[in-house]
Design an enzyme around this catalytic site. Structure first.
Site, PDB file in Angstrom:
ATOM      1  N   SER A 131       0.832  -1.196   0.000  1.00 20.98           N
ATOM      2  CA  SER A 131       0.000   0.000   0.000  1.00 20.98           C
ATOM      3  C   SER A 131       0.869   1.249   0.000  1.00 20.98           C
ATOM      4  CB  SER A 131      -0.852  -0.029   1.270  1.00 20.98           C
ATOM      5  OG  SER A 131      -1.410   1.226   1.514  1.00 20.98           O
ATOM      6  N   TYR A 156      -2.216  -1.288  10.909  1.00 16.95           N
ATOM      7  CA  TYR A 156      -2.434  -1.858   9.577  1.00 16.95           C
ATOM      8  C   TYR A 156      -1.261  -1.496   8.653  1.00 16.95           C
ATOM      9  CZ  TYR A 156      -3.946  -1.943   4.727  1.00 16.95           C
ATOM     10  OH  TYR A 156      -3.984  -2.144   3.364  1.00 16.95           O
ATOM     11  N   LYS A 160       1.901  -3.847   6.634  1.00 16.12           N
ATOM     12  CA  LYS A 160       2.348  -3.805   5.227  1.00 16.12           C
ATOM     13  C   LYS A 160       3.852  -3.551   5.158  1.00 16.12           C
ATOM     14  CE  LYS A 160      -1.584  -4.563   3.353  1.00 16.12           C
ATOM     15  NZ  LYS A 160      -1.813  -5.905   2.846  1.00 16.12           N
ATOM     16  N   ARG A 244      -5.915  12.425  -3.240  1.00 16.47           N
ATOM     17  CA  ARG A 244      -5.467  11.028  -3.349  1.00 16.47           C
ATOM     18  C   ARG A 244      -5.442  10.618  -4.822  1.00 16.47           C
ATOM     19  NH1 ARG A 244      -4.894  12.224   1.136  1.00 16.47           N
ATOM     20  NH2 ARG A 244      -5.417  11.108   3.068  1.00 16.47           N
TER      21      ARG A 244
END
Ligand code: NAD
Ligand code: UFG
Length: 351
Positions: A131, A156, A160, A244
């Site tokens: 990610s 989280y 990753k 984003r």
């Protein structure tokens, strides 16, 4: 190739299984259905057969990656895998803050077991769902793959970042030891996947109230939620709202098919951003959604959401250069397909 897809019943996994089948690969899916339904795979097979009637059944195993015996059985019962595309994991940022142990145990524990069973069965090629979150708050945008990894703001994100490190170390150790067949590790750093298959038959089916922007928008549009909360309008961005790099899930899925090419070429360790290279603000997305679907979307400006960064978008040049992949869909098509899925499946796969 014969591909093991973990988490293949989930949102990105199901779209990728479809693209793999259409590209002529064989696929075996492992998923514990903690955040998915087998119905997604039934629809994937239907869609695949509409284009290619001879596509075979998708062997599906309701197995948790932490269940070593279950996973061993999958490998023992299948013909040798050429590669594993590893999607399975928990992914809710807020939940990971409240339940860090569960996130580390599931995401890291599950992956360690998977990698161990893989190497025992001589399958040493993995494509991993990473990610853009591993970059933290990037110093420079657009973000290139050589941008240093940053401080993650939640467990989280750390899973990753840590899993990237673990897989990279496996590759490096093999190279140092002069292994005949070192690990091939492809780390794919996704930006913000949204949208759904243009058929409207597979898509994102979040549990409860969505955390992410697009599923929240579609649930407002379908009348399940009253209005969109826009988290912050005082960022250093053109309209003050967060920017984003939204990418259509079908483009993302096709990126995985292209990444198999890198595995076939024995790429060793390779990292790619999968994004479009375009940044859109929250209000840009609201406008694009309204325009694409002829709807009005009520929204209310709220304070910033803790942990959010102002702007994040990719440089997708490396994936284009080395994988021959680039995103094709624009923001209005992403909004059209997200809405098409939601309005045809107001309760996701439940109806
Ligand atoms: P998803 O929740 O729809 O898919 C993940 C799947 O993994 C689910 O089907 C779930 O049932 C399964 N799973 C979870 N833990 C498991 C376990 N221990 N054993 C077996 N199956 C398990 O999520 P998604 O959006 O499709 O994401 C796929 C991957 O991409 C995840 O690793 C996620 O972290 C990563 N990713 C997602 C995004 C995003 O915004 N959606 C962004 C970057 C990275
Ligand atoms: N936003 C709102 N209202 C909402 C939801 C989001 O204004 O109801 C805003 C956010 O503040 C942010 C933008 O919309 O500016 C996007 O937010 P998302 O929650 O959709 O996505 P994030 O960029 O925060 O994070 C997502 C995934 C992460 C992943 C990251 C990078 O949730 O898992 O993209 O890939 F790591």
């Amino acid at each position: 190739m014969n591909i093991l897809v973990t988490g293949g019943a989930g949102y990105i996994g199901s779209h990728t299984v479809l693209e793999l089948l259409l590209a002529g690969h064989e696929v075996v899916v492992v998923d514990n259905l903690s955040n998915a339904s087998e119905e997604s795979l039934r629809r994937v097979l239907e869609l695949a057969r509409e284009e290619k009637p001879d596509v075979r059944e998708i062997p599906f195993h309701n197995v948790d990656l932490r269940d070593r015996a279950g996973l061993e059985k999958v490998f023992a019962d299948s013909k040798p895998f050429d590669c594993c595309i590893h999607f399975a994991g928990l992914k809710a940022v807020g939940e990971s803050v409240a339940k860090p142990w569960e996130y580390y145990e599931n995401n890291i524990g599950g992956t360690l077991t998977l990698l161990d069973v893989m190497r025992k069965h001589n399958c040493k090629s993995v494509i991993f769902s990473s990610s853009a979150t591993v970059y933290g708050d990037p110093a420079v945008i657009p973000i290139t793959e050589d941008c240093p990894k940053g401080q993650c703001t939640n467990p989280y994100g750390w899973t990753k970042s840590m899993l990237e490190q673990i897989m990279s170390d496996l590759h490096t150790a093999d190279v140092k030891a002069g292994a005949e067949k070192p690990w091939n590790v492809v780390l794919l750093r996704y930006f913000n996947p949204i949208g759904a298959h243009p058929s409207g038959r597979i898509g994102e089916d979040p549990n409860g109230i969505p955390n992410n922007l697009m599923p929240y928008i579609t649930q407002v549009a379908v009348g399940k939620l009253d209005h969109l909360n826009v988290f912050g309008d005082d960022y250093d961005t053109p309209d003050g709202t967060g920017v984003r790099d939204y990418i259509h899930v079908v483009d993302l899925a096709k990126g995985h098919v292209k990444a198999l090419g890198a595995v076939e070429r024995n790429c060793g360790l390779a990292v790619y951003n999968l994004g479009t290279g375009h940044g859109y603000s929250v209000l840009d997305v609201v406008k694009a959604f309204e325009k694409a679907n002829g709807l009005k979307l009520p929204y209310v400006i709220q304070p910033r959401r803790p942990g959010d960064i102002a702007a994040c978008y990719s440089s997708p040049d490396k994936a284009k250069r080395e994988l021959g992949w680039e995103a094709r869909y624009g923001i209005e098509e992403m909004c059209r397909d997200a809405w098409n899925w939601q309005k045809n499946n107001p309760n996701g796969y439940k109806n």
